[in-house]
Design an enzyme around this catalytic site. Structure first.
Site: not given
Length: 276
Positions: A12, A36, A92, A122, A186, A216, A258
């Protein structure tokens, strides 16, 4: 056998930005894993001498520190600024956004509901910006026995499913006088999840590539599993098994935010050796 990549997958914007920073800075230490994905972290260490520290307390004589994509707590950032070290922030922007919202809303007297995993870095970082009271939940049931205030602000971990976020929001709307809702999921997460849903529905085997500690990536795998029973989550091509692909006609492939292209390419090449 057809091998098809999801329409949206892999790195991303935030991860691309962080990797580029680390490669340009070189000889630095990241506070916690930069992203990650263990394989990419090993590549950065080998090629650019970027080492990973457990937390801020592990800093010794390092000259340059990189703040990971998931961010760090407000207190850790303040402590880091007191040290004689050059700081490069790779948080981010999609993670910085809920941090800023939590700080602003709590300054205005709102308590904050964070939809997310309390143990995720996060979420720990985002929660640290709340100066009133924060409730971190994964299910609306966790709010049922809490005496809620008149003013609540709601944010989400960036990688969560929007429909589950709306369940929390709808619950609060019926019980709290004033609810301020901020969509902090996101955009890349939306696109990747929609793409794996579409792909897994027409595949008879699905491989999701990414770090097993990546929120994710795990979401992509769970979505794939809902639509295709023979779905597998792997970090590298070494985990692939030939029997997964026996008598299969359509293999779908996706990857977490990632996961670098070089790992995905190795996975595809290995699958091709099974079916050629």
């Amino acid at each position: 056998m057809i091998i098809e990549l999801a329409k949206n997958y892999g790195f991303c914007f935030g991860v691309k930005r962080a990797i580029k920073k680390a490669e340009q800075i070189k000889d630095a230490a990241t506070i916690g894993p930069l992203i990650h994905n263990n394989e990419e972290i090993l590549r950065l260490q080998k090629d650019f001498n970027v080492k990973t520290l457990e937390d801020i307390n592990a800093l010794s004589n390092e000259k340059k520190a990189i703040i990971r994509t998931h961010g760090i707590t407000k207190q850790d950032l303040a402590d880091l600024k007191k040290r004689n070290i050059e700081i490069f922030d790779a948080t981010c922007p999609f993670v910085t956004k809920p941090q800023q919202i939590c700080e602003r809303m709590s300054d205005e007297g709102y308590e904050v509901v964070i939809f997310g995993d309390e143990n995720h870095p996060e979420v720990k970082g985002v929660k640290s910006y709340v100066s009133t009271k924060a409730y971190v939940v994964l299910d609306k049931k966790e709010l049922e026995n809490i005496k809620l205030p008149n003013k609540i602000a709601v944010v989400s971990q960036t990688t969560k499913k929007p429909e589950h976020f709306m369940e929390i929001v709808n619950f609060l709307m019926l019980r709290v006088k004033e609810v301020r809702v901020f969509n902090t999921i996101c955009d890349a997460t939306f696109k990747n999840q929609d793409a794996i849903k579409e792909l897994s529905a027409k595949s008879d085997v699905v491989v999701v590539v990414g770090g097993k500690n990546s929120a994710n990536t795990k979401q992509l795998f769970l979505i794939a599993k809902m639509h295709c029973e023979d779905s597998y989550l792997i970090e590298t091509e070494e985990e692939l098994k030939k029997e997964w692909f026996l008598n299969k006609k359509h293999c779908g492939i996706s990857a977490g935010a990632s996961t670098p292209d070089w790992i995905i390419d190795k996975v595809i090449a290995k699958i091709k050796t099974f079916v050629d």
